[in-house]
Motif scaffolding. Structure first.
Motif, mmCIF file in Angstrom:
data_model
loop_
_atom_site.group_PDB
_atom_site.id
_atom_site.type_symbol
_atom_site.label_atom_id
_atom_site.label_comp_id
_atom_site.label_asym_id
_atom_site.label_seq_id
_atom_site.Cartn_x
_atom_site.Cartn_y
_atom_site.Cartn_z
ATOM 1 N N ILE A 237 -5.315 2.606 8.880
ATOM 2 C CA ILE A 237 -4.533 2.703 7.894
ATOM 3 C C ILE A 237 -5.002 3.280 6.425
ATOM 4 C CG2 ILE A 237 -3.223 1.471 6.131
ATOM 5 C CD1 ILE A 237 -1.866 -0.165 8.542
ATOM 6 N N PRO A 238 -6.377 3.009 6.217
ATOM 7 C CA PRO A 238 -6.829 3.350 4.768
ATOM 8 C C PRO A 238 -7.151 4.887 4.912
ATOM 9 C CG PRO A 238 -8.055 1.317 5.324
ATOM 10 C CD PRO A 238 -7.341 1.622 6.427
ATOM 11 N N LEU A 239 -7.061 5.458 6.038
ATOM 12 C CA LEU A 239 -7.479 7.004 6.232
ATOM 13 C C LEU A 239 -5.900 7.884 5.839
ATOM 14 C CD1 LEU A 239 -9.786 7.051 9.169
ATOM 15 C CD2 LEU A 239 -10.350 7.125 6.639
ATOM 16 N N ALA B 196 -5.379 0.440 -5.083
ATOM 17 C CA ALA B 196 -5.497 1.176 -3.735
ATOM 18 C C ALA B 196 -6.676 0.872 -3.243
ATOM 19 C CB ALA B 196 -5.146 2.566 -3.971
ATOM 20 N N THR B 197 -7.772 0.841 -3.848
ATOM 21 C CA THR B 197 -9.122 0.803 -3.240
ATOM 22 C C THR B 197 -9.361 -0.725 -2.690
ATOM 23 O OG1 THR B 197 -10.278 2.257 -4.656
ATOM 24 C CG2 THR B 197 -11.555 0.794 -3.624
ATOM 25 N N ALA B 198 -8.769 -1.780 -3.534
ATOM 26 C CA ALA B 198 -8.929 -2.860 -3.032
ATOM 27 C C ALA B 198 -8.028 -3.199 -1.835
ATOM 28 C CB ALA B 198 -8.447 -3.947 -4.153
ATOM 29 N N GLN B 199 -6.980 -2.502 -1.692
ATOM 30 C CA GLN B 199 -6.162 -2.871 -0.742
ATOM 31 C C GLN B 199 -6.620 -2.314 0.665
ATOM 32 O OE1 GLN B 199 -2.432 -1.002 -1.921
ATOM 33 N NE2 GLN B 199 -1.604 -2.915 -2.995
ATOM 34 N N GLU B 200 -7.265 -0.969 0.481
ATOM 35 C CA GLU B 200 -7.889 -0.462 1.660
ATOM 36 C C GLU B 200 -8.928 -1.243 2.031
ATOM 37 O OE1 GLU B 200 -7.015 4.119 -0.199
ATOM 38 O OE2 GLU B 200 -8.854 3.322 -0.258
ATOM 39 N N TYR C 267 0.743 -1.263 0.024
ATOM 40 C CA TYR C 267 0.154 -0.045 -0.056
ATOM 41 C C TYR C 267 0.759 1.320 -0.024
ATOM 42 C CZ TYR C 267 -3.877 3.182 1.204
ATOM 43 O OH TYR C 267 -4.770 4.149 1.551
ATOM 44 N N ALA C 268 1.959 1.446 0.775
ATOM 45 C CA ALA C 268 2.936 2.336 0.868
ATOM 46 C C ALA C 268 3.294 2.595 -0.660
ATOM 47 C CB ALA C 268 4.164 2.093 1.640
ATOM 48 N N ILE C 269 3.838 1.453 -1.475
ATOM 49 C CA ILE C 269 4.332 1.691 -2.672
ATOM 50 C C ILE C 269 3.064 2.413 -3.352
ATOM 51 C CG2 ILE C 269 4.826 0.249 -4.918
ATOM 52 C CD1 ILE C 269 6.054 -1.804 -2.852
ATOM 53 N N PRO D 299 3.171 7.699 2.688
ATOM 54 C CA PRO D 299 3.812 6.378 3.096
ATOM 55 C C PRO D 299 4.633 6.729 4.336
ATOM 56 C CG PRO D 299 4.303 7.159 0.806
ATOM 57 C CD PRO D 299 3.526 8.574 1.403
ATOM 58 N N TRP D 300 5.081 8.111 4.896
ATOM 59 C CA TRP D 300 5.704 8.003 6.095
ATOM 60 C C TRP D 300 4.827 8.004 7.223
ATOM 61 C CZ3 TRP D 300 10.853 7.862 6.270
ATOM 62 C CH2 TRP D 300 11.726 8.391 5.188
ATOM 63 N N THR D 301 3.306 8.390 7.105
ATOM 64 C CA THR D 301 2.535 7.815 8.188
ATOM 65 C C THR D 301 2.239 6.289 8.150
ATOM 66 O OG1 THR D 301 0.816 8.111 6.663
ATOM 67 C CG2 THR D 301 1.540 10.071 8.027
ATOM 68 N N LEU D 302 2.458 5.533 7.104
ATOM 69 C CA LEU D 302 2.556 4.239 7.218
ATOM 70 C C LEU D 302 3.552 3.690 7.924
ATOM 71 C CD1 LEU D 302 1.373 3.313 3.627
ATOM 72 C CD2 LEU D 302 -0.281 3.164 5.689
#
Length: 438
Positions: free
Chosen positions: A83-85, A159-163, A26-28, A89-92
């Motif tokens: 995490i979806p919010l 990204a939506t699928a990962q969220e 997700y970060a990627i 990437p740094w917050t991840l």
């Protein structure tokens, strides 16, 4: 320790297993590079240690167990749900560190729960059973990620699928929390002090280290109790490290080297695969193959070690990894059309070599260490491997951004090759070792 309690914790660990790969992926998607993804693996390796130490002390002072385990499971659900919010990437990176802090913090408390009411001779079996459940939960999480990306992710943006998967994992951990509330065993009475006294006598070869691959390969369980035992020994005026024989010291240095080399390879791997054109589903499949290769070989390798000894098998495994790491990059450059198939074979073989290393390493330390310092040597070995993993992960990500992936994977292979050379100086591969082993 009931089967239902193990099921609750293993279900929570399935969410952690899927998230361990989903977070960097997700970060990627949000624009993270190799260095940041390597830093994520590094923080996963390091963040768990202070969590385990802090919660271990709090559990000892309050003499309570239940709140710490329930908070760990509920916190996993909370972190994954938030995490979806997050849009950076740094917050991840911070969220990933928080995840591993709360998961690893429960390790010493879980140890006390599973050994409650059992004689010390049975503690190895019970702790091994707990770690096996965690390992199978971890693999189940990777299976879930693989299935999700093969089905749901095909109908939605990546990204939506990962969220959505993060929300599913958060719900899974929440359900595990509710199950733990109902199935949690009676309040244990085994004290941390008694566990610490017995720890150095435990075998630890069946604690499940080789069943699955993760950021911290030897687990916070062993790292926490090893560090605690080491610190207590030094407070009592004992200097166990000064009693290590030269072959053992050389082998521990080899452990540091090959742990760094392994992490240099794995740290930027999700970014490498993504930039090479692999889909999220393919990345999950490759990591699943590596885990499956390790899990399937864990028990057979144990039987072979019992028959032939650990030295030659570890040398073969280290030599294999020294070739496989740069081989992944070579195939990607020279034959990109067949790279997906070669990666599948390569990742499976790398998983097999991990089973060889995880099973043989503890036995080698046990053989090289004299009886008075054997427990301390095992603790030192675990700590060194964990620290090497943390350092190597961020180093691999940095090298990949500066010099590229071929140089990174070749460098990882050379470090492992240097570790193999030092290992050969520490032992004789015909089954002999140091004078202590003799």
């Amino acid at each position: 320790m009931t089967e239902r309690w193990l099921l609750a914790w293993g279900t929570g660990y399935a969410a952690v297993g899927a998230a361990s790969l989903l977070i960097p992926l997700y970060a990627i998607e949000l624009g993270a590079g190799a260095f940041l993804v390597g830093a994520m693996a590094s923080t996963a390796a390091f963040a768990g240690v202070p969590g385990a130490i802090l919660w271990g002390r709090l559990a000892a002072r309050t003499r309570r167990r239940r709140p710490f385990v329930l908070v760990a499971l509920a916190s996993v659900a909370g972190v994954l749900g938030v995490i979806p919010l997050l849009g950076s990437p740094w917050t991840l990176l911070v969220a990933n560190a928080a995840l591993w802090f709360v998961v690893s913090a429960a390790a010493p408390v879980l140890n006390l729960i599973v050994v409650e009411g059992a004689p010390a001779a049975d503690w190895d079996v019970r702790i091994g059973r707990l770690n096996a459940v965690q390992g199978y939960g971890w693999v189940a999480g990777l299976v879930l990620g693989t299935v999700w990306t093969a089905t749901v992710a095909r109908m939605l943006p990546a990204a939506t699928a990962q969220e959505l998967l993060f929300l599913v994992l958060a719900a899974t951990s929440a359900a595990a929390t509710l199950a733990a509330v109902r199935w949690y065993p009676e309040r244990p009475t085994t004290s941390p002090e008694r566990f610490a006294r017995v720890f150095h006598r435990l075998n630890r070869t069946d604690w499940g280290a080789g069943r699955y691959l993760r950021a911290t390969p030897y687990g916070t369980t062993r790292l926490y109790w090893g560090i605690r035992e080491w610190v207590d020994a030094r407070r009592r005026g004992r200097q166990p490290g000064g009693s290590f024989d030269a072959p053992l010291r050389r082998y521990l240095l080899a452990v540091a080297l090959f742990s760094v080399g392994f992490a240099v390879f794995w740290g930027p791997m999700p970014v490498y695969l993504t930039e090479s054109g692999a889909s999220t589903g393919t990345v999950f499949v490759l990591f699943l193959l590596a885990n499956a290769g390790s899990a399937v070989c864990y028990s057979p390798v144990g039987r072979i070690v019992g028959q032939r000894g650990p030295y030659a098998l570890q040398a073969v495994a280290l030599g294999g990894r020294a070739l496989l790491f740069p081989g992944i990059a070579v195939v990607g450059i020279a034959a990109p059309a067949v790279a997906p198939y070669a990666n599948a074979v390569g990742f499976t073989l790398i998983g097999v070599t991990w089973a060889l290393i995880a099973v043989t390493a503890t036995g080698i330390v046990t053989r090289l260490a004299a009886e008075p310092v054997r427990g301390y040597a095992l603790g030192a070995y675990t700590a060194i491997a964990g620290i090497g993993t943390g350092l190597g992960s961020v180093l691999g990500g940095g090298v990949a951004e500066v010099a590229g992936y071929p140089a990174t994977f070749a460098g990882a292979g050379l470090v492992v090759l240097a570790a193999l050379g030092l290992f050969r100086r520490s032992v004789s591969l015909d089954g002999g070792g140091s004078d202590a082993a003799a």
